[in-house]
Write a protein that holds these residues in place. Structure first.
Motif, short mmCIF file in Angstrom:
data_model
loop_
_atom_site.label_atom_id
_atom_site.label_comp_id
_atom_site.label_asym_id
_atom_site.label_seq_id
_atom_site.Cartn_x
_atom_site.Cartn_y
_atom_site.Cartn_z
N GLY A 1 1.23 -0.84 -0.18
CA GLY A 1 -0.11 0.14 0.04
C GLY A 1 0.72 1.51 -0.30
O GLY A 1 0.23 2.18 0.18
N GLY A 2 2.15 1.40 -0.02
CA GLY A 2 3.47 1.97 0.38
C GLY A 2 3.01 3.17 -1.16
O GLY A 2 2.35 2.31 -2.69
N GLY A 3 3.30 4.14 -1.23
CA GLY A 3 3.38 4.98 -3.02
C GLY A 3 3.63 6.21 -2.47
O GLY A 3 4.08 6.83 -1.24
N LEU A 4 3.81 7.25 -3.86
CA LEU A 4 3.87 8.44 -4.05
C LEU A 4 2.29 8.70 -3.68
O LEU A 4 1.09 9.17 -4.86
CB LEU A 4 4.94 8.74 -5.36
CG LEU A 4 5.26 9.86 -6.21
CD1 LEU A 4 5.04 11.08 -3.94
CD2 LEU A 4 5.51 10.36 -6.99
N VAL A 5 2.29 10.35 -3.23
CA VAL A 5 0.99 10.45 -3.05
C VAL A 5 1.44 12.11 -2.61
O VAL A 5 2.67 12.77 -1.95
CB VAL A 5 -0.03 10.22 -1.60
CG1 VAL A 5 0.72 10.42 -0.78
CG2 VAL A 5 -1.55 10.75 -1.95
N GLY B 1 -3.34 13.98 0.62
CA GLY B 1 -3.54 12.72 0.02
C GLY B 1 -4.18 11.58 1.03
O GLY B 1 -3.12 12.00 2.10
N SER B 2 -4.41 10.59 0.38
CA SER B 2 -4.30 9.58 1.43
C SER B 2 -3.75 8.71 1.04
O SER B 2 -3.74 8.25 -0.72
CB SER B 2 -6.46 9.81 1.32
OG SER B 2 -6.62 10.24 2.27
N LEU B 3 -3.71 7.69 1.92
CA LEU B 3 -3.33 6.14 1.43
C LEU B 3 -3.36 5.04 2.44
O LEU B 3 -3.79 6.02 4.01
CB LEU B 3 -1.35 5.81 1.13
CG LEU B 3 -0.96 6.61 0.06
CD1 LEU B 3 1.06 6.66 0.65
CD2 LEU B 3 -1.25 5.60 -1.02
N ARG B 4 -3.78 3.75 2.64
CA ARG B 4 -3.94 2.66 3.06
C ARG B 4 -2.63 1.51 2.90
O ARG B 4 -2.79 1.49 2.23
CB ARG B 4 -5.70 2.09 2.40
CG ARG B 4 -6.03 1.46 3.19
CD ARG B 4 -7.05 0.67 3.17
NE ARG B 4 -7.26 -0.20 4.98
CZ ARG B 4 -8.32 -1.19 4.42
NH1 ARG B 4 -8.38 -1.69 3.11
NH2 ARG B 4 -9.30 -2.07 5.16
N LEU B 5 -1.63 1.75 4.23
CA LEU B 5 -1.40 0.42 3.62
C LEU B 5 -1.45 -0.79 5.13
O LEU B 5 -2.72 -0.52 5.01
CB LEU B 5 -0.12 0.84 5.27
CG LEU B 5 0.92 1.86 5.07
CD1 LEU B 5 1.64 2.37 5.63
CD2 LEU B 5 0.98 2.51 3.42
N TYR C 1 -4.20 -3.14 9.67
CA TYR C 1 -4.82 -1.87 8.09
C TYR C 1 -3.55 0.62 9.00
O TYR C 1 -4.03 0.39 10.21
CB TYR C 1 -5.87 -1.17 7.95
CG TYR C 1 -6.14 -2.65 7.17
CD1 TYR C 1 -6.97 -3.12 7.96
CD2 TYR C 1 -5.99 -3.32 6.37
CE1 TYR C 1 -7.63 -4.92 7.60
CE2 TYR C 1 -6.53 -4.41 5.64
CZ TYR C 1 -7.19 -5.30 6.41
OH TYR C 1 -7.60 -6.13 6.31
N LEU C 2 -3.45 1.29 7.82
CA LEU C 2 -2.74 2.05 8.32
C LEU C 2 -3.82 2.91 7.34
O LEU C 2 -3.02 2.91 6.11
CB LEU C 2 -1.98 2.42 8.53
CG LEU C 2 -1.32 3.51 9.41
CD1 LEU C 2 -1.76 4.23 10.85
CD2 LEU C 2 0.05 4.17 9.08
N GLN C 3 -5.15 3.78 7.65
CA GLN C 3 -5.38 4.28 7.11
C GLN C 3 -4.80 5.83 7.26
O GLN C 3 -4.90 7.04 8.79
CB GLN C 3 -6.98 4.29 7.27
CG GLN C 3 -7.79 5.81 5.86
CD GLN C 3 -7.69 5.33 4.90
OE1 GLN C 3 -7.61 4.15 4.31
NE2 GLN C 3 -7.23 6.33 3.55
N MET C 4 -3.90 6.46 6.21
CA MET C 4 -3.77 7.92 6.33
C MET C 4 -4.39 8.23 5.19
O MET C 4 -4.34 8.41 4.43
CB MET C 4 -2.08 8.17 5.65
CG MET C 4 -1.85 6.53 6.71
SD MET C 4 0.50 6.25 6.21
CE MET C 4 0.37 5.67 4.27
N SER C 5 -4.62 10.46 5.79
CA SER C 5 -5.41 10.85 5.58
C SER C 5 -5.05 11.87 5.84
O SER C 5 -3.81 12.54 6.46
CB SER C 5 -6.43 11.45 5.62
OG SER C 5 -7.46 9.66 5.54
N VAL D 1 6.50 5.36 2.01
CA VAL D 1 5.34 6.41 1.90
C VAL D 1 6.19 7.83 1.67
O VAL D 1 6.59 8.12 2.40
CB VAL D 1 4.65 5.86 2.85
CG1 VAL D 1 3.69 7.94 2.59
CG2 VAL D 1 3.66 5.14 2.93
N THR D 2 5.67 8.21 0.42
CA THR D 2 7.22 9.44 0.20
C THR D 2 5.67 10.85 -0.36
O THR D 2 4.21 10.55 -0.98
CB THR D 2 7.64 9.50 -1.35
OG1 THR D 2 8.61 8.21 -1.50
CG2 THR D 2 7.83 10.86 -2.01
#
Length: 114
Positions: free
Chosen positions: A8-12, A16-20, A79-83, A110-111
């Motif tokens: 679930g990592g990546g560039l945002v 923005g949001s990501l979910r690990l 899970y980790l919901q990141m907003s 996570v970037t």
């Protein structure tokens, strides 16, 4: 032995949001605490969020109100919901799981760009 696989990592972009996700497998009888740490370049690893088997949670002050940790005990997954992500959230995020000892995941980058 327990193995952890993160995704679930990546560039945002900032805001923005990501979910690990972090799935445990192997010799599992009962995982107690699970959670996430992160490590930015040149900094020490720090706790981001943790969750007990019963669902009690703990967060770093820097992520309170923006990140939400949850788990599915049937799937042995956390899970980790990141907003509202900020550039200072950029780091490698590591999940952990506590059974008889602590197991760590391999880390996911996570970037957050400004």
């Amino acid at each position: 032995q327990v193995q952890l696989v993160e995704s679930g990592g990546g560039l945002v972009q900032a805001g923005g949001s990501l979910r690990l996700s972090c799935a445990a497998s192997g010799s599992i009888f009962r995982i107690n605490d699970m959670g996430w740490y992160r490590q930015a370049p040149g900094k020490q690893r720090e706790l981001v969020a943790g969750i007990s088997h019963g669902g009690s949670t703990d967060y770093a002050d820097s992520v309170k109100g923006r990140f939400t940790i949850s788990r599915d005990n049937a799937k042995n997954t956390v899970y980790l919901q990141m907003s509202s992500l900020k550039p200072e959230d950029t780091a490698v995020y590591y999940c952990y799981a506590d059974q008889t000892y602590r197991t760590w995941g391999q880390g996911t980058q996570v970037t957050v760009s400004s």
